[in-house]
Design a protein around this motif. Structure first.
Motif, PDB file in Angstrom:
ATOM      1  N   ASN A  59      39.704  36.474  46.863  1.00  0.00           N
ATOM      2  CA  ASN A  59      41.023  37.097  46.763  1.00  0.00           C
ATOM      3  C   ASN A  59      41.477  37.237  45.325  1.00  0.00           C
ATOM      4  O   ASN A  59      42.078  38.244  44.953  1.00  0.00           O
ATOM      5  N   ILE A  60      41.173  36.222  44.501  1.00  0.00           N
ATOM      6  CA  ILE A  60      41.494  36.342  43.081  1.00  0.00           C
ATOM      7  C   ILE A  60      40.714  37.516  42.494  1.00  0.00           C
ATOM      8  O   ILE A  60      41.230  38.280  41.671  1.00  0.00           O
ATOM      9  N   GLY A  61      39.480  37.680  42.972  1.00  0.00           N
ATOM     10  CA  GLY A  61      38.674  38.815  42.512  1.00  0.00           C
ATOM     11  C   GLY A  61      39.319  40.137  42.887  1.00  0.00           C
ATOM     12  O   GLY A  61      39.376  41.061  42.073  1.00  0.00           O
ATOM     13  N   ILE A  62      39.837  40.233  44.103  1.00  0.00           N
ATOM     14  CA  ILE A  62      40.487  41.482  44.536  1.00  0.00           C
ATOM     15  C   ILE A  62      41.704  41.767  43.661  1.00  0.00           C
ATOM     16  O   ILE A  62      41.919  42.894  43.207  1.00  0.00           O
ATOM     17  N   ILE A  63      42.479  40.702  43.372  1.00  0.00           N
ATOM     18  CA  ILE A  63      43.665  40.886  42.534  1.00  0.00           C
ATOM     19  C   ILE A  63      43.252  41.345  41.142  1.00  0.00           C
ATOM     20  O   ILE A  63      43.844  42.275  40.570  1.00  0.00           O
ATOM     21  N   THR A  64      42.206  40.704  40.593  1.00  0.00           N
ATOM     22  CA  THR A  64      41.754  41.081  39.255  1.00  0.00           C
ATOM     23  C   THR A  64      41.252  42.523  39.244  1.00  0.00           C
ATOM     24  O   THR A  64      41.477  43.252  38.278  1.00  0.00           O
ATOM     25  N   THR A  65      40.567  42.934  40.319  1.00  0.00           N
ATOM     26  CA  THR A  65      40.121  44.328  40.403  1.00  0.00           C
ATOM     27  C   THR A  65      41.318  45.262  40.318  1.00  0.00           C
ATOM     28  O   THR A  65      41.302  46.248  39.582  1.00  0.00           O
TER      29      THR A  65
ATOM     30  N   GLY B  62      47.172  50.469  41.382  1.00  0.00           N
ATOM     31  CA  GLY B  62      46.399  49.267  41.082  1.00  0.00           C
ATOM     32  C   GLY B  62      47.313  48.067  40.932  1.00  0.00           C
ATOM     33  O   GLY B  62      47.073  46.990  41.490  1.00  0.00           O
ATOM     34  N   MET B  63      48.410  48.274  40.209  1.00  0.00           N
ATOM     35  CA  MET B  63      49.321  47.165  39.937  1.00  0.00           C
ATOM     36  C   MET B  63      50.059  46.745  41.206  1.00  0.00           C
ATOM     37  O   MET B  63      50.213  45.541  41.473  1.00  0.00           O
ATOM     38  N   ALA B  64      50.516  47.729  41.977  1.00  0.00           N
ATOM     39  CA  ALA B  64      51.233  47.384  43.204  1.00  0.00           C
ATOM     40  C   ALA B  64      50.305  46.626  44.144  1.00  0.00           C
ATOM     41  O   ALA B  64      50.694  45.620  44.753  1.00  0.00           O
ATOM     42  N   GLY B  65      49.042  47.079  44.239  1.00  0.00           N
ATOM     43  CA  GLY B  65      48.075  46.389  45.088  1.00  0.00           C
ATOM     44  C   GLY B  65      47.855  44.968  44.608  1.00  0.00           C
ATOM     45  O   GLY B  65      47.855  44.016  45.394  1.00  0.00           O
ATOM     46  N   ALA B  66      47.685  44.806  43.283  1.00  0.00           N
ATOM     47  CA  ALA B  66      47.406  43.474  42.736  1.00  0.00           C
ATOM     48  C   ALA B  66      48.593  42.541  42.964  1.00  0.00           C
ATOM     49  O   ALA B  66      48.425  41.409  43.439  1.00  0.00           O
ATOM     50  N   LEU B  67      49.802  43.010  42.641  1.00  0.00           N
ATOM     51  CA  LEU B  67      50.979  42.141  42.790  1.00  0.00           C
ATOM     52  C   LEU B  67      51.216  41.784  44.247  1.00  0.00           C
ATOM     53  O   LEU B  67      51.487  40.628  44.587  1.00  0.00           O
ATOM     54  N   LEU B  68      51.074  42.786  45.119  1.00  0.00           N
ATOM     55  CA  LEU B  68      51.311  42.506  46.528  1.00  0.00           C
ATOM     56  C   LEU B  68      50.249  41.547  47.066  1.00  0.00           C
ATOM     57  O   LEU B  68      50.541  40.689  47.905  1.00  0.00           O
ATOM     58  N   HIS B  69      49.036  41.684  46.560  1.00  0.00           N
ATOM     59  CA  HIS B  69      47.992  40.776  47.037  1.00  0.00           C
ATOM     60  C   HIS B  69      48.250  39.352  46.559  1.00  0.00           C
ATOM     61  O   HIS B  69      47.918  38.394  47.255  1.00  0.00           O
ATOM     62  N   ILE B  70      48.855  39.219  45.384  1.00  0.00           N
ATOM     63  CA  ILE B  70      49.245  37.883  44.928  1.00  0.00           C
ATOM     64  C   ILE B  70      50.203  37.259  45.927  1.00  0.00           C
ATOM     65  O   ILE B  70      50.042  36.122  46.372  1.00  0.00           O
TER      66      ILE B  70
END
Lengths: 664, 302
Positions: free
Chosen positions: A316-322, A342-350
């Motif tokens: 999951n950290i990898g997905i966020i970093t991607t 990309g940013m919305a996906g990363a932040l929401l995944h956090i």
């Protein structure tokens, strides 16, 4: 909401005070009898978090950043604390997970049965939470490092709570080495930064240029230091054993929140630069997707319940970093949709990961409580005795696989939209190749979590009679229920989630966020929500239909069909290892399993044991041999290390003296 | 409005017919008369009236399996355009929802199978998990190629766009894609050469062994769900392989029905002339399908 709260009190002050209260919640317990101490700590933590959460929400939507200057006498310049939307966003999971974990501990680690360890656990738990909350507010490099160390060390003490066990001590040592290697990188990072700006205050957003070579060094040290904490491959070596050996609510805290502090560091560092080069984004994307793929591949092979969850954290950290990498590619190439998605996906995944991963870790605590083991091959059939836990755990498992109608799907969906968004463009169409890779990650996650869920909760108990599983107490179910509800809410109403991430996103890249109309994505997310509800409706109608048909016809109960064989036992069930064996064999090379087979000889071979263990490729094959090589060559340093306190103090004094001479 | 109604009616009533046509084709190859075309309908109705045996090992997950897998397929049917007519609902990025809906169904089918505690069903779901994981990237490569060719991000637009002119323009890419997607179609619907829907008990089975313990109405839902899945994935495939369109709505509906029946005959033919593959060959073929689709992607984005 903001103005209403502001009339009463400043949300920033509320958040800081809440953090301090959580930090000191365990102190009374140190002097009291164990029972009341834990109760005081839990009540304090929950009340403080209940105040802190709305404050963090208010700060997230606040128009201005609140800044405070702490009066201190240290020679590192003014100690600023500031809460901008990005900090406020990271405060949300801190308060949420801390409060729920603290409630969970009442049932999971009660003072009555853990008299010797409970005090330390409660004390350091509060300290860990409080240091993380202060970390995201810190704007002075030295203060940042101080709270960073408090965080790292309190996590160490939490991790070695059961220090009587050899594997716990080993996990603790690996963690301590890894975290201090990371801290060393951060010392270099803050020194370089101070060299650039002339003060230890963190530079303002967009105030540095990424062109000079020293910027590359800053970026690399930040990646090494923060990446080691976040568990990005290949800096993840400490993560699986640390998460597996800590008490479960501590694992939830470490995985749900502490890893995010590493990510916060990377996010914060990236805001300093106004012109990040394309290669930074590319680097983050590649390491991110590699972490995701390898992390989940390792998870598939695990047989230890919590180790599997820990490996999935790497994924999951990898997905966020991607997502972050893709966003940086968008920033560098001045492409707002790519940066936004990309940013919305990363932040929401956090946010999502801090809902479903604590849910699963707390669930694993309940399971371990009930069965007394972490070994999935010995479990089975718990769904009958613990139906509520089973339901909540199912929600977490479906959510983490990223499938609709739960929250994991929403963040992955945004990432997919980002990957596809460049397909028609001439500049970077190859980003779309991340989509099949993320699909593969999703497929592997599905193997890992069907394996986990079914070997624990479904079928018949594989080792019957050893323990008597029982449904967990309300104090343990309630925290899980809160997380499950949050997973469902974001899954059914993803527009809400977009609202939550937009301010943090705008704080991260104001220029990009301004040129995007979020309404377009809002309407797409609205369709997702429509489908999620439609899906539930169709499933509900089909359930009614099936119930009607079942009432109209004869229903009998019988043992599972054994193809004519009458004496099937639980030992013949497919085990967790057997379930993933095919996948492991297909991905052989990435995942390795060490199998110790006995040599069978003669017509009637005697009883023998077969053992299989998934190996830690990076740790066992690269890091440990390197350390073994380094050991003898640094042997001379060991003479300095002799365990005499006064000589250590002398070292500190001499070092300080030499430094002062040098400074003159 | 009429088109949406026809879409729904076709999606609800036509799927079992495909199974009937496949059966008839296989019978013709074997020199038999075969069961009537409507036999699958009779089977499903009979199952819905039968009694049920629930294993004592199972929990509610076992009952949820058939429901969730049918519900996800039914919802996915709303996203796929039938012939030249767009789907009832389409939006940007719906192809990702389409792919992930099947994942949800699969999760519950596998969980239901494992709930019985039978090692046969354990084997089946282990295989299902691994093979579907390998098939997943193929679908995404196909979506990338189609999205690039059509310049759009929704299933309806990208599938309807495929026409004879696109075939002339990017024939090589589409041929590769048809090859890859046909393999995925056969794997996902448990057809020969990957799996055999007619046998339940052999150790080489995948999907069928997972539903071994289901009976009565629940099994009826599973059978119907399987035919619906064939229909939905088949509708995706006929857009690529048999893109007929005239522009007249009624003729287009007829052409869609004809092309679906053609697909059923093709599947029946493949099942008649091929033997089932050895289990170890299946992952190799799936990876080959992924590479075919990846080639087609490279051809269009280069």
């Amino acid at each position: 909401m903001y103005s209403a709260l502001q009339d009463v009190c400043d949300p920033a002050i509320v958040a800081i005070i809440a953090a301090l209260f959580i930090g000191s919640a365990g102190i009374p317990g140190l002097f009291l009898r164990p029972g009341p101490g834990q109760m005081i700590a839990t009540v304090t933590t929950i009340l403080a978090s209940l105040a802190g959460l709305p404050a963090a929400l208010a700060l997230l939507f606040a128009p201005a950043t609140s800044t405070f200057v702490l009066a201190w006498e240290l020679p590192f310049g003014p100690c600023e604390l500031a809460i901008d939307p990005l900090s406020a966003f990271f405060l949300l999971p801190i308060f949420l997970v801390t409060a729920t974990g603290s409630l969970f501990a009442l049932g999971y680690w009660p003072a009555a049965t853990h008299r010797s360890t409970e005090r330390g656990l409660t004390f350091f738990y509060g300290l860990l939470a409080s240091s993380m909350a202060l970390l995201v507010m810190a704007r002075n490099g030295v203060f940042f490092l101080m709270v960073w160390e408090v965080m790292a060390l309190s996590a160490y003490f939490l991790l070695v709570t059961e220090h009587g066990r050899e594997d716990v001590r080993r996990a603790g040592t690996v963690y301590l080495i890894a975290t201090h290697t990371g801290s060393a990188a951060l010392f270099v990072f803050f020194s370089l930064l101070a060299g650039q700006t002339g003060s230890f205050l963190l530079p303002a957003s967009g105030s540095l240029s990424a062109l000079p070579p020293v910027a590359l060094a800053i970026g690399l040290t930040a990646f090494a230091g923060f990446g080691a904490k976040a568990g990005i491959m290949p800096l993840h070596i400490w993560l699986p054993s640390a998460h597996a050996n800590a008490p479960s609510h501590v694992s939830a805290m470490m995985s749900g929140v502490m890893l995010k502090m590493g990510l916060y560091g990377i996010f914060r560092t990236l805001t300093f630069f106004h012109d990040p080069p394309l290669v930074w984004g590319a680097f983050l994307t590649v390491t991110g997707i590699t972490s995701a793929l390898l992390g989940i591949a390792f998870a598939v092979a695990q047989r230890d319940l919590k180790r599997l969850l820990a490996c999935s954290s790497i994924e999951n950290i990898g997905i966020i970093t991607t997502g972050l990498g893709v966003a940086m590619l968008g920033v560098s190439s001045h492409n707002p949709p790519l940066a936004y998605l990309g940013m919305a996906g990363a932040l929401l995944h956090i946010l999502n990961h801090s809902f479903f991963k604590p849910l699963l870790f707390l669930g694993s605590g309940v399971i371990i409580h009930a069965t007394g083991t972490r070994e999935m091959n010995l479990m089975g059939g718990l769904g009958k005795e613990m139906p509520r836990t089973a339901l909540l755990f199912l929600v977490g498992s479906v959510a983490i696989c990223g499938i609709p109608p739960l929250n994991g799907f929403v963040s992955e969906f945004l990432l997919y939209l980002g990957f596809f968004s460049q397909l028609q463009a001439t500049s970077m169409p190859y980003i779309v190749l991340l989509a099949p890779l993320l699909a593969l990650v999703g497929g592997l996650a599905m193997i890992a979590f069907t394996k986990l869920y079914s070997s624990v909760f479904l079928g018949a108990a594989r080792k019957p009679g050893a323990t008597h599983p029982h449904e967990a107490a309300l104090t343990m179910l309630l925290p899980m229920g809160i997380f499950a509800l949050l997973c469902l809410t974001i899954g059914l109403a993803p527009q809400l989630a977009q609202r939550l991430v937009s301010p943090a996103l705008a704080a991260f890249m104001p220029a990009m966020a301004r040129s995007i109309d979020p309404a377009e994505y809002m309407s797409i997310l609205g369709r997702l929500s429509l489908f999620a509800i439609l899906l539930l409706l169709v499933a509900f109608l089909l359930t009614l239909f099936l119930r009607w048909r079942l009432r109209q016809s004869e229903v009998t109960a019988a043992p599972t069909w054994g193809c004519g064989y009458q004496r099937a036992t639980a030992r013949m069930e497919y085990t967790a290892t057997a379930f993933s064996e095919l996948a492991v064999s297909v991905f052989n090379g990435i995942i390795r399993q060490r199998i110790e087979r006995p040599a069978l000889t003669g017509i009637f071979p005697s009883a023998a044991r077969c053992n299989d263990l998934p190996t830690e490729t990076v740790l066992d094959r690269i890091i440990v041999p390197l350390f073994n090589l380094a050991g003898p060559s640094f042997a001379f340093l060991r003479r300095l290390q002799h365990g005499q306190m006064h000589v250590y103090m002398l070292y500190i004094f001499v070092t300080l003296f030499i430094l002062m001479l040098w400074a003159h | 409005m009429t088109n949406i109604l026809i879409h729904l009616l076709l999606a609800i009533f036509m799927p079992p017919l495909l199974l009937g046509v496949i059966g008839k084709t296989k019978a013709a190859f074997a020199g038999r008369i075969g069961a009537p075309f409507l036999q699958p309908y009779y089977d499903i109705f009979r199952l819905l009236r039968k009694g049920t045996v629930f294993s004592t090992t199972t929990t509610w997950i076992f009952r949820a399996g058939p429901i969730v897998s049918l519900a996800t397929t039914a919802v996915a049917a709303l996203l796929i355009p039938f012939g030249a007519h767009p789907a009832p609902i389409s939006f940007q990025g719906d192809m990702i929802l389409y792919a992930y809906l099947f994942a949800l169904g699969r999760f519950f089918t596998m969980a239901a199978a494992l709930d019985t505690g039978s090692s046969f069903e354990g084997m089946g779901s282990a295989r299902e998990a691994t093979y579907s994981c390998l098939a997943e990237p193929t679908l995404f490569f196909a979506l990338i190629t189609l999205s690039r060719l059509s310049g759009s991000y929704s299933l309806s637009a990208m599938l309807i766009k495929v026409s004879s002119s696109i075939w002339l323009e990017a024939g090589a890419a589409l041929i590769l894609l048809v090859g890859g997607m046909f393999i995925v179609l056969l794997v996902e619907n448990c057809r020969i050469p990957f799996d055999d829907p007619n046998t339940h008990l052999e150790l080489t089975m995948i999907h069928e062994v997972m539903v071994l313990d289901h009976s009565g109405p629940a099994f009826g839902l599973i059978q119907y769900g399987a035919s619906l899945k064939l229909f939905v994935l088949g509708a995706f495939f006929v857009h690529l392989a048999l893109p007929y369109a005239t522009g007249t709505p009624s003729v287009d509906w007829l052409l869609f029905i004809i092309s679906m029946l053609e697909l059923a005959v093709i599947i029946g033919t493949v099942e008649s002339v091929m033997a089932r593959l050895r289990l170890v060959r299946i992952p190799q073929l799936l990876v080959a399908a992924t590479i075919l689709a990846a080639f087609s992607t490279l051809l269009v984005i280069r």
